[in-house]
Scaffold this active site. Sequence first.
Site, PDB file in Angstrom:
ATOM      1  N   ASP A  39       0.818  -1.225   0.000  1.00  0.00           N
ATOM      2  CA  ASP A  39       0.000   0.000   0.000  1.00  0.00           C
ATOM      3  C   ASP A  39       0.850   1.273   0.000  1.00  0.00           C
ATOM      4  O   ASP A  39       0.315   2.373   0.067  1.00  0.00           O
ATOM      5  CB  ASP A  39      -0.950   0.001   1.198  1.00  0.00           C
ATOM      6  CG  ASP A  39      -0.221   0.032   2.532  1.00  0.00           C
ATOM      7  OD1 ASP A  39       1.028  -0.106   2.526  1.00  0.00           O
ATOM      8  OD2 ASP A  39      -0.884   0.206   3.572  1.00  0.00           O
ATOM      9  N   GLY A  40       2.190   1.128  -0.073  1.00  0.00           N
ATOM     10  CA  GLY A  40       3.063   2.289  -0.142  1.00  0.00           C
ATOM     11  C   GLY A  40       3.698   2.692   1.164  1.00  0.00           C
ATOM     12  O   GLY A  40       4.551   3.582   1.193  1.00  0.00           O
ATOM     13  N   GLN A  87       8.752  26.916   3.380  1.00  0.00           N
ATOM     14  CA  GLN A  87       7.566  27.283   4.159  1.00  0.00           C
ATOM     15  C   GLN A  87       8.016  27.548   5.594  1.00  0.00           C
ATOM     16  O   GLN A  87       7.748  26.780   6.512  1.00  0.00           O
ATOM     17  CB  GLN A  87       6.536  26.156   4.095  1.00  0.00           C
ATOM     18  CG  GLN A  87       6.070  25.851   2.672  1.00  0.00           C
ATOM     19  CD  GLN A  87       5.075  24.726   2.611  1.00  0.00           C
ATOM     20  OE1 GLN A  87       4.174  24.623   3.432  1.00  0.00           O
ATOM     21  NE2 GLN A  87       5.224  23.856   1.614  1.00  0.00           N
ATOM     22  N   ASP A 124      17.233  37.751  -7.715  1.00  0.00           N
ATOM     23  CA  ASP A 124      16.117  38.549  -7.208  1.00  0.00           C
ATOM     24  C   ASP A 124      16.564  39.223  -5.914  1.00  0.00           C
ATOM     25  O   ASP A 124      17.630  38.932  -5.367  1.00  0.00           O
ATOM     26  CB  ASP A 124      14.847  37.705  -6.989  1.00  0.00           C
ATOM     27  CG  ASP A 124      15.123  36.469  -6.152  1.00  0.00           C
ATOM     28  OD1 ASP A 124      15.781  36.584  -5.102  1.00  0.00           O
ATOM     29  OD2 ASP A 124      14.691  35.368  -6.555  1.00  0.00           O
ATOM     30  N   LYS A 177      12.868  42.380 -10.332  1.00  0.00           N
ATOM     31  CA  LYS A 177      11.709  42.250 -11.219  1.00  0.00           C
ATOM     32  C   LYS A 177      10.449  42.586 -10.432  1.00  0.00           C
ATOM     33  O   LYS A 177      10.289  42.213  -9.276  1.00  0.00           O
ATOM     34  CB  LYS A 177      11.629  40.835 -11.803  1.00  0.00           C
ATOM     35  CG  LYS A 177      11.560  39.699 -10.813  1.00  0.00           C
ATOM     36  CD  LYS A 177      11.451  38.374 -11.540  1.00  0.00           C
ATOM     37  CE  LYS A 177      11.284  37.203 -10.602  1.00  0.00           C
ATOM     38  NZ  LYS A 177      12.487  36.895  -9.829  1.00  0.00           N
ATOM     39  N   ARG A 179       6.009  43.538 -10.944  1.00  0.00           N
ATOM     40  CA  ARG A 179       4.811  43.646 -11.781  1.00  0.00           C
ATOM     41  C   ARG A 179       4.116  44.956 -11.422  1.00  0.00           C
ATOM     42  O   ARG A 179       3.715  45.163 -10.275  1.00  0.00           O
ATOM     43  CB  ARG A 179       3.895  42.442 -11.516  1.00  0.00           C
ATOM     44  CG  ARG A 179       2.811  42.245 -12.555  1.00  0.00           C
ATOM     45  CD  ARG A 179       1.976  40.994 -12.246  1.00  0.00           C
ATOM     46  NE  ARG A 179       2.781  39.797 -12.318  1.00  0.00           N
ATOM     47  CZ  ARG A 179       2.995  39.100 -13.430  1.00  0.00           C
ATOM     48  NH1 ARG A 179       2.463  39.515 -14.568  1.00  0.00           N
ATOM     49  NH2 ARG A 179       3.715  38.012 -13.419  1.00  0.00           N
ATOM     50  N   ASP A 186      22.432  31.384  -6.404  1.00  0.00           N
ATOM     51  CA  ASP A 186      21.226  31.191  -5.601  1.00  0.00           C
ATOM     52  C   ASP A 186      21.408  29.938  -4.756  1.00  0.00           C
ATOM     53  O   ASP A 186      22.374  29.194  -4.933  1.00  0.00           O
ATOM     54  CB  ASP A 186      19.998  31.077  -6.500  1.00  0.00           C
ATOM     55  CG  ASP A 186      18.728  31.603  -5.828  1.00  0.00           C
ATOM     56  OD1 ASP A 186      18.753  31.828  -4.602  1.00  0.00           O
ATOM     57  OD2 ASP A 186      17.711  31.792  -6.521  1.00  0.00           O
ATOM     58  N   ASP A 216      14.475  25.322  -8.618  1.00  0.00           N
ATOM     59  CA  ASP A 216      13.319  24.427  -8.646  1.00  0.00           C
ATOM     60  C   ASP A 216      12.798  24.320 -10.084  1.00  0.00           C
ATOM     61  O   ASP A 216      13.231  23.470 -10.848  1.00  0.00           O
ATOM     62  CB  ASP A 216      12.251  24.932  -7.691  1.00  0.00           C
ATOM     63  CG  ASP A 216      11.104  23.936  -7.510  1.00  0.00           C
ATOM     64  OD1 ASP A 216      11.085  22.896  -8.202  1.00  0.00           O
ATOM     65  OD2 ASP A 216      10.218  24.188  -6.678  1.00  0.00           O
ATOM     66  N   GLY A 240      12.545  29.095 -13.260  1.00  0.00           N
ATOM     67  CA  GLY A 240      11.956  30.312 -13.820  1.00  0.00           C
ATOM     68  C   GLY A 240      12.738  31.562 -13.463  1.00  0.00           C
ATOM     69  O   GLY A 240      13.081  32.364 -14.337  1.00  0.00           O
TER      70      GLY A 240
END
Length: 317
Positions: free
Chosen positions: A41-42, A101, A175, A198, A200, A224, A228, A231
């Site tokens: 079942d993992g 996070q 960034d 950058k 917006r 950096d 991931d 981008g």
Amino acid sequence: MITHGKDVKVFCANANRPFAEGVCRTLGIPLGDCTVTAFADGEASVGINETVRGSDVFLIQSTCKPVNNNLMELLILIDACRRASAGRITAVIPYFGYARQDRKAKSRDPISAKLVANMITCAGAHRVLTMDLHASQIQGFFDIPVDNLLGNPVFVQYYRNKFENPEDIIVVSPDVGSVGRARTFATKLHMNLAIVDKRRQRANQCEVMNIIGDVKDRTCIIYDDLVDTAGSICNAAKALVEFGGAKEIYACATHGVLSNPAVQRIQDSPIAELMLLNTIPLPPEAQGSKIRQLDVTPLFAEAIRRTFDEVSISSLF
């Protein structure tokens, strides 16, 4: 808790076995005998096939993709060693997942990095050894000692050997959030620093790129801590060429998470070479691409040796 085990034993799960084997080669000891499989079942199934009673046990496991599987394997390995009366258990986590996070960015957000820290501590780990945490304050999330190794000395040595005239090269932060680590890297290389800013202007409008620093006709090294989806790093490379007039673009980062479509983006970008550390194994599609890896197993082996000998690790840097 015993502060020092009688001998060193190193085990690993399934995240990056070649990394663990490299550490053991440097230490001159065999990789510990354990079995890490899964039930139908993992569910993770772990078996320690040799005694660890009273030993200083180091469990090597990056919590990279598949993150949750690798994390559970690590937790169960820790629990197995604790119940087998290991003298001291160190979780060696070259790449610490969930590190992004680390705070509540908005209402009702979890702080998953703290949750994972609690889980590792509750499982029975006595120490943590990791590299380039995404946010250094995560060390304070643990109630046990954390040694956060630095990857930038490895890159510093690599680029010193690669380029003969460092005055023609400039380090670039992709960034504003990465300025601190890029500045430290640039200082060690005795190079200037530029920043890609950058923003917006308003919703549904394209980002405006500003290059802070003079990169015209210069070789740039974008620095950096992780890549991931690639981008940010690819957009920064494009801006350096199109808006800044940069001559050549190199990039480096400690952790190559390389989620889709990262490899293809890097291939299509102006980046001549992306140099990573081998804290995470390269995916098959990255083989033969612009992506390379530097080996940090000797650094981890030395940190393990110093931990066992109760010698300073910070003096490595």
